[in-house]
Design a protein around this motif. Structure first.
Motif, PDB file in Angstrom:
ATOM      1  N   ARG A 295       0.824  -1.212   0.000  1.00 41.41           N
ATOM      2  CA  ARG A 295       0.000   0.000   0.000  1.00 41.41           C
ATOM      3  C   ARG A 295       0.858   1.261   0.000  1.00 41.41           C
ATOM      4  N   VAL A 296       2.113   1.141   0.454  1.00 42.51           N
ATOM      5  CA  VAL A 296       2.980   2.311   0.574  1.00 42.51           C
ATOM      6  C   VAL A 296       4.421   1.860   0.374  1.00 42.51           C
ATOM      7  N   ASP A 297       5.225   2.768  -0.154  1.00 37.74           N
ATOM      8  CA  ASP A 297       6.634   2.469  -0.429  1.00 37.74           C
ATOM      9  C   ASP A 297       7.479   2.618   0.840  1.00 37.74           C
ATOM     10  N   THR A 298       8.440   1.725   1.007  1.00 39.24           N
ATOM     11  CA  THR A 298       9.388   1.821   2.125  1.00 39.24           C
ATOM     12  C   THR A 298      10.826   1.822   1.607  1.00 39.24           C
ATOM     13  N   GLY A 299      10.998   2.131   0.332  1.00 38.61           N
ATOM     14  CA  GLY A 299      12.321   2.076  -0.278  1.00 38.61           C
ATOM     15  C   GLY A 299      13.313   3.070   0.287  1.00 38.61           C
ATOM     16  N   HIS A 300      12.814   4.063   1.033  1.00 34.90           N
ATOM     17  CA  HIS A 300      13.708   5.072   1.602  1.00 34.90           C
ATOM     18  C   HIS A 300      14.364   4.623   2.905  1.00 34.90           C
ATOM     19  N   ILE A 301      13.991   3.473   3.437  1.00 30.67           N
ATOM     20  CA  ILE A 301      14.577   3.014   4.702  1.00 30.67           C
ATOM     21  C   ILE A 301      16.053   2.715   4.476  1.00 30.67           C
ATOM     22  N   ALA A 302      16.917   3.439   5.186  1.00 31.41           N
ATOM     23  CA  ALA A 302      18.360   3.340   4.948  1.00 31.41           C
ATOM     24  C   ALA A 302      19.140   2.948   6.191  1.00 31.41           C
ATOM     25  N   ASP A 303      18.445   2.494   7.233  1.00 34.72           N
ATOM     26  CA  ASP A 303      19.145   2.096   8.453  1.00 34.72           C
ATOM     27  C   ASP A 303      20.134   0.974   8.150  1.00 34.72           C
ATOM     28  N   GLU A 304      21.188   0.894   8.935  1.00 35.89           N
ATOM     29  CA  GLU A 304      22.248  -0.077   8.656  1.00 35.89           C
ATOM     30  C   GLU A 304      21.765  -1.518   8.761  1.00 35.89           C
ATOM     31  N   TRP A 305      20.687  -1.732   9.514  1.00 35.88           N
ATOM     32  CA  TRP A 305      20.160  -3.089   9.675  1.00 35.88           C
ATOM     33  C   TRP A 305      19.232  -3.487   8.526  1.00 35.88           C
ATOM     34  N   ALA A 306      18.827  -2.536   7.717  1.00 40.96           N
ATOM     35  CA  ALA A 306      17.788  -2.787   6.718  1.00 40.96           C
ATOM     36  C   ALA A 306      18.286  -3.704   5.599  1.00 40.96           C
ATOM     37  N   THR A 307      17.374  -4.530   5.082  1.00 42.17           N
ATOM     38  CA  THR A 307      17.638  -5.400   3.945  1.00 42.17           C
ATOM     39  C   THR A 307      16.597  -5.119   2.862  1.00 42.17           C
ATOM     40  N   GLU A 308      16.659  -5.863   1.785  1.00 41.13           N
ATOM     41  CA  GLU A 308      15.652  -5.706   0.735  1.00 41.13           C
ATOM     42  C   GLU A 308      14.250  -6.021   1.256  1.00 41.13           C
ATOM     43  N   ASP A 309      14.167  -6.872   2.256  1.00 41.01           N
ATOM     44  CA  ASP A 309      12.858  -7.169   2.853  1.00 41.01           C
ATOM     45  C   ASP A 309      12.311  -5.961   3.612  1.00 41.01           C
ATOM     46  N   SER A 310      13.192  -5.072   4.053  1.00 36.44           N
ATOM     47  CA  SER A 310      12.747  -3.848   4.733  1.00 36.44           C
ATOM     48  C   SER A 310      12.226  -2.814   3.750  1.00 36.44           C
TER      49      SER A 310
END
Length: 301
Positions: A224-239
């Motif tokens: 429903r919404v984009d989360t592609g801007h998540i840039a935390d060091e723990w983030a993966t493609e699943d984030s």
């Protein structure tokens, strides 16, 4: 059950020192494999709780108690006292697009008025335009269900969801006013969680009962919404694969998950007709647990 299907995953989890307690794999509506590193007991499932808030919203809308496009101010008049907050809809809360730039509620410790905490964090974005992970959104939905139905979220779901799934009334912490926190604190076992995942995979059907409207489940379980801007060091493609209604999308096409701190996951894989559930105590590499699914299990289903 085919216990050997999990053997490579279990070995990898041990080699990587991932602190998983229980794994349950369902396929074609049955448990086909499980591994218990520790005896199964009800555990606090952290933010996996949020998906149950969404289920409550879907049921309440079907019963005519609320509508996704309603303003939160229709249920919580204090919203009108704070600039911009009356523009937030229930759907904005479900997708965590309230307009906040930061999560207004980090912990329940010391908070006496969770609704006030939600208003205390200013809105920097137009509602519906920007995803920010938001415990307050889940709490507000829980409180709105209480206002709309006259029951706490736990009481509301006990007969409509938990009992039909064969889940004894669980522990779910309320605030001082009796409002179920919603964003965390629900306690369930891995087996019970796997049934909730199966319910979503079934389009809201359990046995011969439509517990959640199929249309709502279809809406909740797609991006429903984009989360592609998540840039935390723990983030993966699943984030960064997107967010639905209190559900994360996975990078694996068409799949989605319930997701909680310390490695609580219910990964729903429609293309495999499968649900993979993890209950864990992993403080460091949480998404590393989810990654085991793609690396060691997906091609075996």
């Amino acid at each position: 059950m085919h216990g050997t299907i999990l053997a490579p995953l279990v070995q990898a989890a041990q080699a990587r020192n991932l602190h998983i307690r229980n794994i349950v794999v369902r396929q074609h509506d049955h448990i086909i494999a499980r591994h218990d590193f520790m005896p199964e007991t009800p555990r606090m499932i952290f933010s996996v709780s949020k998906t149950f808030v969404s289920m409550g919203v879907g049921i309440a809308q079907a019963e005519g108690a609320l509508h996704l496009q309603d303003s939160i101010a229709e249920y919580l008049p204090r919203a009108k006292q704070h600039p911009g907050f009356a523009e937030i809809t229930l759907e904005n809360l479900l997708t965590m697009t309230s307009g906040h730039a930061a999560c207004p509620i980090i912990s329940k410790r010391g908070v006496t008025d969770f609704e006030a905490e939600f208003y205390a964090e200013p809105l920097l974005y137009a509602p519906g335009t920007h995803f920010v992970y938001n415990n307050g959104a889940s709490y507000m939905l829980s409180k709105i269900i209480t206002v709309a139905t006259g029951q706490s979220l736990l009481d509301y779901l006990d007969s409509r969801l938990f009992a039909p799934l064969g889940i004894p009334r669980p522990q779910w912490t309320p605030d001082k006013a009796g409002v179920t926190l919603g964003f965390s604190q629900l306690h369930l076992t891995a087996s019970e969680l796997s049934r909730a995942g199966q319910l979503l995979l079934n389009g809201g059907v359990w046995g011969d009962r439509q517990l959640i409207p199929q249309e709502y489940v279809a809406m909740a379980t797609r991006k429903r919404v984009d989360t592609g801007h998540i840039a935390d060091e723990w983030a993966t493609e699943d984030s960064r694969a997107g967010y639905g209604y209190q559900l994360w999308m996975n990078a694996h096409p068409g799949s989605y998950r319930m997701d909680g701190y310390m490695g609580q996951y219910v990964a729903v894989l429609p293309d495999r007709d499968a649900v993979v559930t993890y209950v864990s105590d992993e403080p460091e590499n949480m998404l590393g647990i989810l990654a085991l699914t793609w690396e060691f299990l997906l091609d075996r289903l």
